[in-house]
Design an enzyme around this catalytic site. Structure first.
Site, PDB file in Angstrom:
ATOM      1  CG  ASP A 112     -41.702   0.733  38.885  1.00  0.00           C
ATOM      2  OD1 ASP A 112     -41.985   1.889  39.255  1.00  0.00           O
ATOM      3  OD2 ASP A 112     -41.214  -0.119  39.633  1.00  0.00           O
TER       4      ASP A 112
ATOM      5  NE  ARG B   2     -43.995  -5.316  43.175  1.00  0.00           N
ATOM      6  CZ  ARG B   2     -43.760  -4.058  43.580  1.00  0.00           C
ATOM      7  NH1 ARG B   2     -42.573  -3.709  44.010  1.00  0.00           N
ATOM      8  NH2 ARG B   2     -44.729  -3.161  43.532  1.00  0.00           N
TER       9      ARG B   2
ATOM     10  CG  ASN C 217     -42.324   6.130  39.116  1.00  0.00           C
ATOM     11  OD1 ASN C 217     -41.623   5.157  39.423  1.00  0.00           O
ATOM     12  ND2 ASN C 217     -42.254   7.267  39.766  1.00  0.00           N
TER      13      ASN C 217
END
Lengths: 336, 336
Positions: B224, B78, B234
């Site tokens: 994040d 990711r 985020n």
């Protein structure tokens, strides 16, 4: 309305199923509005006036007391959409001076039909005015469904897009899915696909992402009620989109027939906001998605203050929200 | 991690099913992150370091080339969560000077464990600092899930709420359902219910409604990745909530361990944003909800510019987003 039966698309079955519902009783009319089989402010107005005319037709001897009772039942089905009140008031104004039962029945039916015809024509003109704002290549964003399904024809917010597309402009529409009831993903996407207008569904959360990237040229939505000062009630989330658009210098237009403007309502604070069942949030298509044991809050509309709105597109032209008093309330249409 | 097996909650089964998954291979580790069986920036970091240690343990003769290959596979699972890179870098820094295979295996495992332990402790401290911002009776709003499930323990955004609740403060949390994957409705609501913290799920669209009514005292979310200038990536929608909160004078706090701050990333524009499968938007729980024939766009994150953020709550204290340079990158914890 054919004979004394009302025919309408069963909107809450879309897009899975295209079904026409026939409605023969006041109870079914009221139920179709409150359960959102019929939804969208102008469509609610149309169902309201046809429902009133149908109920009057079915009365043994229509009189003021009986008619007002019916009007009140219809009026209470949903609190936010002003078109409902406006339409009912219009028909009532045409019949209350009459005393002959047959004349009342005939006038109720004729005035309901002329209200609905004028509403359709208003939506077409909204498209013509709104089209002047749209440039070839524009990317638009819309929230909820203010298309043909929400109105009688053309739609409000989708009417300028339709006319721009018909006029050969290449446009793209970001379609907010519009939780909790997903009218964007289900109905607006359905309509745009039918019309062959380029579009993509996005989570409501993604609208700001594309605005901040400079990929949205304009926001156009419908409305359920415009207050006299230009504040606008519309589907929950419209306020967020308008604030974020404003922050990014993106114009926000509200498309609405004059019948959606409540000149007796001073500001957005005076617009009643419907709270709907929490299961609309906790469930999707009838299946529980939220954690068990948690409850939800579900306001169906919010109010966008006039300062975030660039213009209101009506059948009389495009108005700054601060200058609604300039509108000819007598109107150039029968429902003005 | 027990023996050489990683145990984790299968988050995408929640809240319907509480299931512990056991993971024994690099392929399963990578798959668990990319398919979001494990999600949440600190939890992704933990899975990444355990996955690296496990893969090294399973190597015949671990050497730099083999280890870097594994690191690269994990790194690509990711793109947005910085904790993953930070954790992998930490473990790599401990082993790359070693040449003895057994020492490499032992150090990889020990450093992964100490990284995860420090991450849990960082989250607890975030709660202690964050609690100082919360007053008895406050109503908070959070977006997505930054609770225990997203981290190793306590959570980031939910950690201050937990500690405030433990300290006897009466709080209420508006939980954005967080489309498209509904982590708010599924995971945050689940955690708050377990903890007995008062809350209600709302459609993401309703956040602005409650902010405009003065019913939200504070927004707290996780993140994040934080850029060096204080811009915050985020979950998609965070940007909209922050802009609308800012417009209403509501403070916006971001809760994050120092490991989520990417000091090598100058601004939010430099943070890669993951685009995920359109079916996450078109479907809910695997069932199509959108109109057939329409496609979707699905950015998973957005960037909130520092100007909309009141403070970043870390294990070293609460920082103005413009003063992240004051943070001791050596840290007071092993993962600082």
């Amino acid at each position: 309305m054919v004979g004394n039966t009302i025919h309408s698309i069963e909107q809450n079955k879309l897009p899975e199923e295209f079904k026409i519902i026939t409605i023969d009783s006041l109870e079914d009319v009221a139920n179709s509005i409150s359960t959102m089989i019929i939804r969208g402010a102008p469509a609610i107005g149309a169902m309201g006036v046809f429902g009133l005319a149908q109920a009057i037709h079915n009365m043994d001897k229509p009189n003021e007391e009986k008619i007002i009772k019916v009007r009140d039942i219809l009026f209470k089905t949903r609190p936010t959409a002003y078109d409902l009140q406006h339409g009912l008031d219009y028909v009532m104004s045409k019949i209350l001076s009459e005393s002959d039962p047959d004349a009342i029945k005939r006038i109720a039916r004729d005035s309901a039909q002329s209200y609905v015809d004028a509403s359709a024509e208003a939506c077409r003109k909204i498209g013509v005015y709104g089209d002047t704002l749209i440039k070839d290549g524009d990317k638009l964003l819309t929230h909820c469904n203010a298309g043909a399904l929400a109105t009688v024809d053309y739609g409000t917010a989708l009417s300028p897009m339709r006319i721009a597309h018909e006029n050969g402009k290449n446009i793209f529409v970001f379609v907010d899915e519009t939780r909790p009831r997903l009218q964007g993903a289900k109905l607006t996407a359905f309509e745009l696909h039918q019309e062959g207008i380029n579009h993509a569904v996005i989570a409501d959360n993604a609208a700001g992402f594309y605005m901040a990237r400079g990929e949205v040229d304009m926001v156009i939505t419908g409305t359920d009620r415009v207050a006299a000062n230009g504040d606008v009630a519309n589907k929950i989330g419209t306020y967020e989109k308008a604030v974020v658009a404003h922050e990014n210098g993106i114009p926000v237009y509200i498309a609405a027939p004059i019948s959606t403007i409540d000149f007796t309502c001073p500001t957005g604070n005076d617009i009643p906001i419907e709270e709907r069942d929490e299961n609309e949030v906790l469930d999707v298509n009838g299946l529980r998605v939220a954690s068990q044991g948690s409850s939800a809050l579900n306001p169906a509309f919010d109010v966008t203050p006039a300062k975030y709105i660039t213009g209101i597109i009506t059948e009389q032209g495009i108005f700054n929200p601060g200058e609604l008093k300039k509108i000819n309330q007598g109107g150039d249409s029968d429902i003005g």
